[in-house]
Design an enzyme around this catalytic site. Structure first.
Site, PDB file in Angstrom:
ATOM      1  N   ASP A  46       0.831  -1.203   0.000  1.00  0.00           N
ATOM      2  CA  ASP A  46       0.000   0.000   0.000  1.00  0.00           C
ATOM      3  C   ASP A  46       0.868   1.256   0.000  1.00  0.00           C
ATOM      4  O   ASP A  46       1.672   1.474   0.901  1.00  0.00           O
ATOM      5  CB  ASP A  46      -0.904  -0.004   1.238  1.00  0.00           C
ATOM      6  CG  ASP A  46      -1.784   1.227   1.308  1.00  0.00           C
ATOM      7  OD1 ASP A  46      -2.794   1.275   0.583  1.00  0.00           O
ATOM      8  OD2 ASP A  46      -1.451   2.160   2.071  1.00  0.00           O
ATOM      9  N   TYR A  51       3.491   9.870   0.521  1.00  0.00           N
ATOM     10  CA  TYR A  51       4.370   9.211   1.483  1.00  0.00           C
ATOM     11  C   TYR A  51       5.822   9.581   1.146  1.00  0.00           C
ATOM     12  O   TYR A  51       6.367   9.166   0.119  1.00  0.00           O
ATOM     13  CB  TYR A  51       4.200   7.699   1.467  1.00  0.00           C
ATOM     14  CG  TYR A  51       2.843   7.209   1.934  1.00  0.00           C
ATOM     15  CD1 TYR A  51       1.995   8.043   2.673  1.00  0.00           C
ATOM     16  CD2 TYR A  51       2.411   5.923   1.651  1.00  0.00           C
ATOM     17  CE1 TYR A  51       0.758   7.590   3.108  1.00  0.00           C
ATOM     18  CE2 TYR A  51       1.170   5.460   2.085  1.00  0.00           C
ATOM     19  CZ  TYR A  51       0.346   6.300   2.804  1.00  0.00           C
ATOM     20  OH  TYR A  51      -0.881   5.859   3.227  1.00  0.00           O
ATOM     21  N   HIS A 126      -7.466   9.800  -2.431  1.00  0.00           N
ATOM     22  CA  HIS A 126      -7.006   9.764  -1.042  1.00  0.00           C
ATOM     23  C   HIS A 126      -7.953  10.472  -0.081  1.00  0.00           C
ATOM     24  O   HIS A 126      -8.118  10.043   1.065  1.00  0.00           O
ATOM     25  CB  HIS A 126      -5.607  10.393  -0.964  1.00  0.00           C
ATOM     26  CG  HIS A 126      -4.786   9.880   0.174  1.00  0.00           C
ATOM     27  ND1 HIS A 126      -3.420   9.934   0.185  1.00  0.00           N
ATOM     28  CD2 HIS A 126      -5.123   9.275   1.344  1.00  0.00           C
ATOM     29  CE1 HIS A 126      -2.952   9.411   1.305  1.00  0.00           C
ATOM     30  NE2 HIS A 126      -3.960   9.009   2.028  1.00  0.00           N
ATOM     31  N   ARG A 127      -8.551  11.559  -0.508  1.00  0.00           N
ATOM     32  CA  ARG A 127      -9.497  12.315   0.316  1.00  0.00           C
ATOM     33  C   ARG A 127     -10.615  12.861  -0.569  1.00  0.00           C
ATOM     34  O   ARG A 127     -10.394  13.181  -1.730  1.00  0.00           O
ATOM     35  CB  ARG A 127      -8.804  13.484   1.025  1.00  0.00           C
ATOM     36  CG  ARG A 127      -7.785  13.093   2.085  1.00  0.00           C
ATOM     37  CD  ARG A 127      -8.466  12.784   3.405  1.00  0.00           C
ATOM     38  NE  ARG A 127      -7.513  12.324   4.419  1.00  0.00           N
ATOM     39  CZ  ARG A 127      -7.836  12.069   5.682  1.00  0.00           C
ATOM     40  NH1 ARG A 127      -9.097  12.239   6.086  1.00  0.00           N
ATOM     41  NH2 ARG A 127      -6.929  11.635   6.537  1.00  0.00           N
ATOM     42  N   ASN A 157     -11.338   7.465   2.892  1.00  0.00           N
ATOM     43  CA  ASN A 157     -11.849   8.511   3.800  1.00  0.00           C
ATOM     44  C   ASN A 157     -13.101   9.208   3.274  1.00  0.00           C
ATOM     45  O   ASN A 157     -13.400  10.329   3.694  1.00  0.00           O
ATOM     46  CB  ASN A 157     -10.753   9.558   4.059  1.00  0.00           C
ATOM     47  CG  ASN A 157      -9.489   8.950   4.604  1.00  0.00           C
ATOM     48  OD1 ASN A 157      -9.476   8.377   5.696  1.00  0.00           O
ATOM     49  ND2 ASN A 157      -8.402   9.047   3.841  1.00  0.00           N
ATOM     50  N   GLN A 178     -10.705   2.640   1.599  1.00  0.00           N
ATOM     51  CA  GLN A 178      -9.742   2.581   2.700  1.00  0.00           C
ATOM     52  C   GLN A 178     -10.164   3.596   3.759  1.00  0.00           C
ATOM     53  O   GLN A 178     -10.232   4.795   3.488  1.00  0.00           O
ATOM     54  CB  GLN A 178      -8.323   2.881   2.200  1.00  0.00           C
ATOM     55  CG  GLN A 178      -7.262   2.567   3.236  1.00  0.00           C
ATOM     56  CD  GLN A 178      -5.849   2.583   2.686  1.00  0.00           C
ATOM     57  OE1 GLN A 178      -4.977   3.270   3.213  1.00  0.00           O
ATOM     58  NE2 GLN A 178      -5.597   1.818   1.618  1.00  0.00           N
ATOM     59  N   SER A 208      -4.513   2.596   9.882  1.00  0.00           N
ATOM     60  CA  SER A 208      -4.314   2.786  11.319  1.00  0.00           C
ATOM     61  C   SER A 208      -5.091   1.755  12.132  1.00  0.00           C
ATOM     62  O   SER A 208      -5.832   2.104  13.059  1.00  0.00           O
ATOM     63  CB  SER A 208      -4.707   4.211  11.743  1.00  0.00           C
ATOM     64  OG  SER A 208      -4.195   4.539  13.011  1.00  0.00           O
ATOM     65  N   GLY A 255       1.692  -0.974   9.066  1.00  0.00           N
ATOM     66  CA  GLY A 255       2.775  -0.069   8.698  1.00  0.00           C
ATOM     67  C   GLY A 255       4.159  -0.517   9.105  1.00  0.00           C
ATOM     68  O   GLY A 255       5.140   0.124   8.725  1.00  0.00           O
ATOM     69  N   ARG A 261       8.170  -8.680  13.267  1.00  0.00           N
ATOM     70  CA  ARG A 261       6.828  -8.242  13.671  1.00  0.00           C
ATOM     71  C   ARG A 261       5.785  -8.715  12.651  1.00  0.00           C
ATOM     72  O   ARG A 261       4.705  -9.173  13.026  1.00  0.00           O
ATOM     73  CB  ARG A 261       6.784  -6.728  13.807  1.00  0.00           C
ATOM     74  CG  ARG A 261       5.432  -6.176  14.234  1.00  0.00           C
ATOM     75  CD  ARG A 261       5.544  -4.728  14.652  1.00  0.00           C
ATOM     76  NE  ARG A 261       4.259  -4.113  14.933  1.00  0.00           N
ATOM     77  CZ  ARG A 261       3.575  -4.258  16.059  1.00  0.00           C
ATOM     78  NH1 ARG A 261       4.051  -5.047  17.007  1.00  0.00           N
ATOM     79  NH2 ARG A 261       2.420  -3.650  16.249  1.00  0.00           N
TER      80      ARG A 261
END
Length: 291
Positions: A46, A51, A126-127, A157, A178, A208, A255, A261
């Site tokens: 992603d 970014y 994205h927005r 969003n 997303q 998130s 992320g 992890r």
């Protein structure tokens, strides 16, 4: 018509912090990292053009270029429509959103070039842009799909009426949404927005999913620790299982770039929560029971 996406991985690999990891910046080193993730079964990555001010996409593309055949194995999500103050060419130097056809067409071509792939599997707005001309925006997304530049279009969003207005102007189906959702931010489950995206056939991607760490440090922490011990998983893996229990098969965007992890989260991905445990975590996170 395109249909809602299905993701055969426990989570997407979020590249939002790639530009902050100098150890992964050499193309060969990052290519090794990407190939290792692919060998583990993680093939969705992603991105977004903001970014690292496009650096994340460029670093990823350089790694793909350094390892022949790697680009054919990855699946890419990227996002555009946010213009940072540094990228605003006007005298205002203001952060804003741009959903105009010229901007989006340029953004799609730019992401393809930086990433070094032949197609963006998912391209998301994205927005939501209050100035969006839905007919023009819908047309440029339809055209990009027809041209093979993107596999599917989606949003991020957006509220239901915002994506429905755009969808009404398109020939192709919006495939994914997303959104922010976690034990720290469960509001979409109660304001109707999550139900709307599932009802409209949008595949939910969750950004998130751990609330930037707040899920693991917040009021649900004691219960997360206790249940994680009982189930034999990590607290983070338990919090992601809470999301995966929802309808629509939500896929979290994780992320972390640390292999250990990611391996732990993948090992925890088989956990299925029963209904009482799910509600107990919700109650602990919100500080009150359901009505």
């Amino acid at each position: 018509m395109s249909t809602a996406a299905t993701f055969d991985v426990p989570f997407l690999l979020g590249m939002m912090r790639l530009h902050e990891e100098p150890a992964l910046h050499p193309p060969a080193r990052l290519a090794d990292w990407i190939e290792a993730r692919l060998d583990e079964g993680h093939d969705w990555f992603d991105h977004a053009d903001i970014y690292g001010d496009r650096q994340g996409e460029a670093l990823f593309g350089a790694a793909l270029g350094a390892r022949p055949g790697l680009a054919n194995r990855v699946k890419v999500v990227t996002k555009a429509s946010i213009v940072t103050p540094e990228r605003d060419a006007s005298a205002h130097r203001v952060k804003h959103y741009d959903s105009s056809p010229a901007y989006l067409a340029h953004a799609i071509d730019g992401s393809l070039a930086r990433l070094g792939v032949e197609r963006l599997d998912h391209f998301l707005l994205h927005r939501p842009d209050p100035l969006m001309d839905v007919e023009a925006t819908g047309r440029v997304l339809d055209d990009a799909i027809a041209a093979g530049k993107i596999g599917a279009a989606g949003v991020s969003n957006f509220l239901p009426e915002q994506w429905r207005r755009l969808q009404g102007a398109m020939h192709r189906r919006l495939a994914a949404h997303q959104l922010q959702l976690s034990l720290d931010h469960p509001a979409p489950l109660f304001d109707g927005s999550f139900d709307a995206l599932v009802a409209d056939g949008l595949a939910p991607m969750i950004w998130s999913p751990l609330g930037g760490g707040r899920v693991l440090q917040g009021p649900a922490r004691p219960l997360l620790l206790r249940l994680a011990g009982e189930y034999g998983v990590t607290p983070a893996g338990l919090a992601l299982a809470w999301l995966r229990a929802l309808p629509g098969r939500p896929v979290p965007v994780v992320g972390s770039l640390k292999p250990e992890r990611l391996a732990a989260l993948a090992a925890d991905a088989g956990l299925t929560l029963d209904r009482p445990a799910w509600y107990a975590l919700l109650e602990a996170a919100r500080g009150h029971d359901v009505a």
